[in-house]
Motif scaffolding. Structure first.
Motif, mmCIF file in Angstrom:
data_model
loop_
_atom_site.group_PDB
_atom_site.id
_atom_site.type_symbol
_atom_site.label_atom_id
_atom_site.label_comp_id
_atom_site.label_asym_id
_atom_site.label_seq_id
_atom_site.Cartn_x
_atom_site.Cartn_y
_atom_site.Cartn_z
ATOM 1 N N SER A 19 -29.035 2.660 -67.712
ATOM 2 C CA SER A 19 -29.707 3.704 -66.873
ATOM 3 C C SER A 19 -29.798 3.069 -65.189
ATOM 4 C CB SER A 19 -31.286 3.964 -67.254
ATOM 5 O OG SER A 19 -31.195 4.414 -68.291
ATOM 6 N N SER A 20 -29.989 1.792 -65.298
ATOM 7 C CA SER A 20 -29.902 1.288 -63.675
ATOM 8 C C SER A 20 -28.635 1.185 -63.168
ATOM 9 C CB SER A 20 -30.442 -0.168 -63.879
ATOM 10 O OG SER A 20 -31.656 -0.214 -64.464
ATOM 11 N N VAL A 21 -27.456 1.206 -64.173
ATOM 12 C CA VAL A 21 -26.248 1.266 -63.521
ATOM 13 C C VAL A 21 -25.744 2.717 -63.311
ATOM 14 C CG1 VAL A 21 -23.668 0.988 -64.370
ATOM 15 C CG2 VAL A 21 -25.558 -0.976 -64.883
ATOM 16 N N VAL A 23 -27.708 4.922 -62.137
ATOM 17 C CA VAL A 23 -28.658 5.253 -60.854
ATOM 18 C C VAL A 23 -27.924 4.579 -59.634
ATOM 19 C CG1 VAL A 23 -30.841 4.697 -59.672
ATOM 20 C CG2 VAL A 23 -30.823 5.679 -62.108
ATOM 21 N N VAL A 24 -27.533 3.392 -59.750
ATOM 22 C CA VAL A 24 -26.938 2.670 -58.641
ATOM 23 C C VAL A 24 -25.548 3.294 -58.209
ATOM 24 C CG1 VAL A 24 -26.026 0.510 -57.781
ATOM 25 C CG2 VAL A 24 -28.155 0.479 -58.755
ATOM 26 N N ALA A 25 -24.771 3.519 -59.504
ATOM 27 C CA ALA A 25 -23.317 4.171 -58.898
ATOM 28 C C ALA A 25 -23.460 5.562 -58.591
ATOM 29 C CB ALA A 25 -22.693 4.309 -60.284
ATOM 30 N N SER A 26 -24.679 6.449 -59.082
ATOM 31 C CA SER A 26 -24.529 7.710 -58.276
ATOM 32 C C SER A 26 -25.098 7.565 -56.772
ATOM 33 C CB SER A 26 -25.549 8.686 -59.286
ATOM 34 O OG SER A 26 -27.014 7.926 -59.121
ATOM 35 N N LEU A 27 -26.085 6.574 -56.671
ATOM 36 C CA LEU A 27 -26.449 6.595 -55.122
ATOM 37 C C LEU A 27 -25.584 6.140 -54.396
ATOM 38 C CD1 LEU A 27 -29.863 4.755 -55.644
ATOM 39 C CD2 LEU A 27 -29.449 6.894 -54.613
ATOM 40 N N LEU A 28 -24.436 5.142 -54.834
ATOM 41 C CA LEU A 28 -23.431 4.683 -53.964
ATOM 42 C C LEU A 28 -22.433 5.926 -53.851
ATOM 43 C CD1 LEU A 28 -23.001 1.269 -55.262
ATOM 44 C CD2 LEU A 28 -23.450 1.805 -53.046
#
Length: 61
Positions: A19-21, A23-28
């Motif tokens: 889930s963290s991966v 979230v970070v990928a979608s923010l970038l």
């Protein structure tokens, strides 16, 4: 009924790491899209003084 799962277990909520991966990928990806559309000027203005007192630059010889 003694039934054991064999092979993969049924799908459920993903792990916290996955889930963290995501979230970070979608923010970038979102930031990349926004910066490609708006193209903001991210240059910093030159610093002229410190504490309101103008300081001389050392002269190069």
């Amino acid at each position: 009924m003694n039934h054991k799962f064999r092979g993969r277990q049924p799908t459920g909520t993903p792990s916290l790491a996955w889930s963290s991966v995501v979230v970070v990928a979608s923010l970038l990806a979102g930031a990349s899209v926004v910066h490609n559309i708006f193209k903001p000027d991210l240059t910093l203005p030159p610093v002229d003084s410190v504490d309101g007192v103008k300081q001389e630059q050392p002269k190069k010889e």
